[in-house]
Design an enzyme around this catalytic site. Structure first.
Site, mmCIF file in Angstrom:
data_model
loop_
_atom_site.group_PDB
_atom_site.id
_atom_site.type_symbol
_atom_site.label_atom_id
_atom_site.label_comp_id
_atom_site.label_asym_id
_atom_site.label_seq_id
_atom_site.Cartn_x
_atom_site.Cartn_y
_atom_site.Cartn_z
ATOM 1 N N ARG A 44 56.061 41.902 23.299
ATOM 2 C CA ARG A 44 55.352 43.131 23.112
ATOM 3 C C ARG A 44 54.608 42.229 22.079
ATOM 4 O O ARG A 44 53.443 42.415 21.535
ATOM 5 C CB ARG A 44 55.613 44.726 23.182
ATOM 6 N N TYR A 95 29.090 52.732 29.091
ATOM 7 C CA TYR A 95 30.018 53.143 30.404
ATOM 8 C C TYR A 95 31.042 54.358 30.690
ATOM 9 O O TYR A 95 31.123 54.886 29.548
ATOM 10 C CB TYR A 95 31.630 51.924 29.960
ATOM 11 N N ASP A 166 30.186 46.639 23.626
ATOM 12 C CA ASP A 166 30.120 46.250 24.332
ATOM 13 C C ASP A 166 29.925 45.274 25.127
ATOM 14 O O ASP A 166 28.546 45.775 25.300
ATOM 15 C CB ASP A 166 30.646 47.515 24.933
ATOM 16 N N LYS A 191 35.367 42.261 34.381
ATOM 17 C CA LYS A 191 34.544 42.218 35.419
ATOM 18 C C LYS A 191 34.979 40.774 35.412
ATOM 19 O O LYS A 191 35.222 39.910 36.879
ATOM 20 C CB LYS A 191 33.626 42.562 35.352
#
Ligand code: PLP
Length: 372
Positions: A44, A95, A166, A191
């Site tokens: 992590r 979004y 964004d 995307k």
């Protein structure tokens, strides 16, 4: 040497091992822990695969990048850096996952939220009074409005609010929000960056060391870490972003023009069309208009659904930014109707197929609706 390279070259050149005899690609690091004594202790904390991806994205945006398990994990981490009770002013057209998450945080008493039309600068100024963060999306999803990052950053900063953009639809190649005054840039790398509809990944980029540290801490403690394979694939996809985007954008412009002349289409939204409300600002703010096109059909929701069902080469599916052209009627989601998405609006993510094949497919589906 790399300072003088264009983004198209940085995409290809950065994030690679450089010692003699090393592989040219960062190998896929599959491990959950590290031998003691090194910089990394546990998976992590990080791995060389994420770092290679972050190096490239950071250079493209002009900041330091932190990769997350998905775009939404990146959104959650960015919001989690805010103190309890903080006020977030956010774009009403956003979004829908972002809208849902903000609503959930508000319902839980964790944050206060204020929806605002980010095309209305006066309204943004009012909404930023007392706010800790202004959440901007541009171009907006799915209405493809273009929002003035520089102007809104000034408005927000003057009132003490930080700004996050964004920038998923623009990609790091078409706009650089940090240069325009934003404090944080967010991408769903699912995307355009990944570009092949085969992974989930998110990235946040900032120049502010305190925010960077907070984001890395959130990823480590919340466990919102990207998978090693996903990071590998995202970087592999990112290498070709500039050629994919160039082709897709050219086709998007052509399809937008043809759609505007089709009798079954009542409105086309594409920032590259002269006369589009976002055209002038997009010319100043972006270095290209992107490859997303939205259009409204004649008739009702059912007519638009028939267009979606009628295409064959194009895929009827949600998401965007992949090599394959996708479309869907966005108002099939109740949250989108509530946010003002027109019933017949079809959002199309233009891919890299031959533009004439795409047009034949689309025109056939539209002709069938126009004839009925
Ligand atoms: C897809 C998307 C997200 C969420 O990203 P995931 O990778 O799906 O979690 C956030 N913002 C925009 C603009 C998106 O298109």
């Amino acid at each position: 040497m790399t300072e003088s390279l264009s983004p198209d070259s940085l995409l290809v050149a950065l994030g690679r091992p450089h010692s003699a005899g090393s592989p040219v690609n960062e190998p896929l690091p599959l491990t959950s822990t590290y031998r003691a004594g090194g910089e990394l202790v546990y998976a992590r904390d990080g791995n060389a695969g994420w770092q290679a991806l972050e190096t490239v994205v950071g250079a493209l945006e002009g900041g330091s990048a932190v990769a997350f398990a998905s775009g939404m994990a990146a959104v959650a981490a960015a919001l989690e850096t805010l103190p309890a009770g903080a006020l977030v002013a956010h774009s009403r057209v956003a979004y829908h996952g972002v809208a849902v998450l903000l609503h959930d945080r508000e319902a839980a008493g964790r944050l206060r939220v204020r929806a605002v039309d980010t095309l209305d600068h006066g309204a943004v100024a009012a909404a930023c009074e007392g706010a800790a963060l202004l959440w901007v999306e541009t171009p907006t999803n799915p209405l493809l409005g273009v929002v003035d990052i520089a102007a809104l950053s000034e408005v927000a900063h003057a009132r003490g609010a930080a700004v996050i953009v964004d920038s998923t639809l623009a990609t790091p190649l078409r706009q650089r929000p940090l240069d325009l005054g934003a404090d944080l840039v967010l991408h769903s790398a699912t995307k355009y960056m990944g570009g092949h509809s085969d992974l989930l990944l998110g990235v946040v980029v900032t120049r502010e060391p305190e925010l960077l540290g907070a984001l890395v801490h959130r990823r480590r403690i919340d466990g919102s870490t990207p998978g090693a394979l996903e990071a590998f694939l995202a970087l592999r996809g990112l290498r070709t972003l500039s050629v994919r985007l160039e082709r897709a954008e050219r086709s998007a412009g052509e399809l937008a023009r043809r759609l505007a002349a089709h009798p079954a289409v009542t409105r086309v939204r594409y920032p590259g069309l002269p006369g589009d409300p976002g055209n002038e600002l997009a010319k100043r703010q972006m270095s290209g208009f992107g490859a997303m096109v939205a259009f409204e059909t004649v008739g009702d929701a059912d007519s638009a659904e028939r267009v979606c069902a009628g295409v064959e080469l194009i895929t009827h599916a949600t998401s965007l930014g992949g090599v394959e052209t996708l479309l869907e009627r966005r108002a099939r989601y109740p949250a989108e109707v509530a946010a003002g998405t027109p019933e017949t609006l079809i959002r199309m993510s233009v891919g890299i197929e031959d533009v004439e094949d795409l047009w034949r497919d689309l025109a056939r589906a539209l002709d069938a609706v126009a004839a009925s």
